[in-house]
Design a protein around this motif. Structure first.
Motif, PDB file in Angstrom:
ATOM      1  N   LYS A  10       1.979  20.181 -50.653  1.00 29.20           N
ATOM      2  CA  LYS A  10       0.332  19.869 -50.932  1.00 29.20           C
ATOM      3  C   LYS A  10       0.626  18.590 -51.756  1.00 29.20           C
ATOM      4  CE  LYS A  10       0.501  23.204 -54.602  1.00 29.20           C
ATOM      5  NZ  LYS A  10       0.025  24.372 -55.170  1.00 29.20           N
ATOM      6  N   LEU A  22      -1.808  16.533 -54.853  1.00 26.40           N
ATOM      7  CA  LEU A  22      -2.968  16.437 -55.891  1.00 26.40           C
ATOM      8  C   LEU A  22      -3.279  15.122 -56.033  1.00 26.40           C
ATOM      9  CD1 LEU A  22      -4.292  18.304 -57.922  1.00 26.40           C
ATOM     10  CD2 LEU A  22      -2.398  17.473 -59.653  1.00 26.40           C
ATOM     11  N   LYS A  76     -10.559  16.167 -59.278  1.00 24.66           N
ATOM     12  CA  LYS A  76      -9.245  16.660 -58.719  1.00 24.66           C
ATOM     13  C   LYS A  76      -9.236  17.622 -57.666  1.00 24.66           C
ATOM     14  CE  LYS A  76      -6.193  16.899 -62.089  1.00 24.66           C
ATOM     15  NZ  LYS A  76      -5.262  17.115 -63.108  1.00 24.66           N
ATOM     16  N   THR A 111      -6.858  19.547 -54.468  1.00 27.45           N
ATOM     17  CA  THR A 111      -5.508  19.662 -54.147  1.00 27.45           C
ATOM     18  C   THR A 111      -5.648  19.929 -52.469  1.00 27.45           C
ATOM     19  OG1 THR A 111      -4.832  21.085 -55.816  1.00 27.45           O
ATOM     20  CG2 THR A 111      -3.725  21.530 -54.019  1.00 27.45           C
ATOM     21  N   CYS A 136       3.529  17.990 -54.371  1.00 25.66           N
ATOM     22  CA  CYS A 136       3.631  19.219 -55.013  1.00 25.66           C
ATOM     23  C   CYS A 136       4.510  19.943 -54.276  1.00 25.66           C
ATOM     24  CB  CYS A 136       2.268  19.825 -55.356  1.00 25.66           C
ATOM     25  SG  CYS A 136       1.008  18.892 -56.296  1.00 25.66           S
TER      26      CYS A 136
END
Length: 121
Positions: free
Chosen positions: A79, A81, A93, A95, A121
């Motif tokens: 993933k 961010l 923010k 994800t 991530c």
């Protein structure tokens, strides 16, 4: 290791891997080496491969389309961010779970300057 600085550099580690580290102090005697018991273990991990970049395009006066350019052949990244800043301050923010690497930010201020960053991530 550097005994004066009390540091050790561990090299050859893989990206995005968990590791457990403990340390023993050793001293050489005339006939042998004497070592302490291991220190309490500390768990840590290395970072995944960073994205190659971030592409941002304006799709409307109050909307931006952000696309994260994933690293080449990076199996450890699952993933991204994505963080947006306005005037140097945190704004939003999100994800993004792969394979999704695009996000559309809406309800932004027209003609305002935004900065976007992305982390693997």
């Amino acid at each position: 290791c550097n005994p004066e600085a009390k540091t050790c550099l561990i090299t050859g580690l893989s990206r995005a891997q968990a590791f457990t580290v403990s340390v023993r102090a050793c001293a050489a005697t005339v006939t042998s080496e004497v070592c302490s018991d291991p220190s309490p273990a500390v768990s840590t991990s290395t970072l995944p491969t960073e994205p190659l970049g971030v592409a941002v395009s304006s799709v409307a006066p109050t909307e931006l389309l952000v696309e994260v350019v994933p690293p080449t052949a990076s199996i450890e990244v699952t993933k991204f961010l994505v963080t947006m800043y306005k005037d140097g301050n945190y704004h939003n923010k999100v994800t993004l779970a792969l394979p999704n690497s695009r996000i559309r930010f809406t309800r932004l201020l027209p003609a305002a300057e935004y900065k976007v960053t992305a982390q693997s991530c």
